[in-house]
Scaffold this motif. Structure first.
Motif, mmCIF file in Angstrom:
data_model
loop_
_atom_site.group_PDB
_atom_site.id
_atom_site.type_symbol
_atom_site.label_atom_id
_atom_site.label_comp_id
_atom_site.label_asym_id
_atom_site.label_seq_id
_atom_site.Cartn_x
_atom_site.Cartn_y
_atom_site.Cartn_z
ATOM 1 N N CYS A 1 0.821 -1.214 0.000
ATOM 2 C CA CYS A 1 0.000 0.000 0.000
ATOM 3 C C CYS A 1 0.852 1.260 0.000
ATOM 4 O O CYS A 1 0.366 2.337 0.349
ATOM 5 N N ASN B 1 0.372 1.704 -7.331
ATOM 6 C CA ASN B 1 -0.739 1.784 -6.390
ATOM 7 C C ASN B 1 -1.674 2.964 -6.664
ATOM 8 O O ASN B 1 -2.666 3.130 -5.986
ATOM 9 N N ARG C 1 -4.480 4.591 -8.775
ATOM 10 C CA ARG C 1 -5.534 4.201 -9.716
ATOM 11 C C ARG C 1 -5.619 5.208 -10.863
ATOM 12 O O ARG C 1 -5.164 6.340 -10.737
ATOM 13 N N GLY D 1 -4.540 3.045 -3.925
ATOM 14 C CA GLY D 1 -5.011 1.747 -3.476
ATOM 15 C C GLY D 1 -3.826 0.887 -3.100
ATOM 16 O O GLY D 1 -2.720 1.383 -2.913
ATOM 17 N N CYS D 2 -4.079 -0.397 -2.994
ATOM 18 C CA CYS D 2 -3.039 -1.349 -2.611
ATOM 19 C C CYS D 2 -2.909 -2.436 -3.671
ATOM 20 O O CYS D 2 -3.910 -2.972 -4.142
ATOM 21 N N PRO E 1 -3.612 -1.516 -8.520
ATOM 22 C CA PRO E 1 -4.698 -0.573 -8.782
ATOM 23 C C PRO E 1 -4.479 0.218 -10.070
ATOM 24 O O PRO E 1 -5.436 0.625 -10.711
ATOM 25 N N TYR F 1 -10.352 -0.247 -8.982
ATOM 26 C CA TYR F 1 -10.958 -0.687 -7.718
ATOM 27 C C TYR F 1 -11.210 -2.191 -7.685
ATOM 28 O O TYR F 1 -11.798 -2.704 -6.745
#
Length: 85
Positions: free
Chosen positions: A26, A33, A35, A41-42, A49, A54
């Motif tokens: 993360c 990571n 998006r 995100g992770c 991501p 998502y």
């Protein structure tokens, strides 16, 4: 001529892959990571991501489905005659 018997098995490949890519990451200094919409995100199970938005799976089963759908089948990896390859 007999039909060839293939040796490559996705379950065995995933054991190796998840051993190397199984951790959750993360970190905000990892561009994978981020998006496409700019949120963070992770990466999980090597699925980022940046590529999946998502839809990064939280569990092993979800990750296995993505690897099967997006990599194993389209690349015909089950047709390889060696698991090592």
């Amino acid at each position: 001529m007999a039909n060839p018997t293939y040796a490559a098995d996705i379950k065995e490949a995933l054991k190796e892959g998840f051993g190397a890519e199984g951790g959750k990451n993360c970190r905000k200094d990892d561009p994978g990571n981020r998006r496409p919409d700019g949120t963070w995100g992770c990466t999980n199970f090597g699925i980022s991501p940046k590529s999946y938005g998502y839809n990064v799976p939280e569990d092993l089963e979800g990750a296995a489905k993505i690897y099967d759908r997006d990599f194993w089948k389209p690349l015909y990896l089950g047709n390889l005659d060696s698991q090592i390859v």
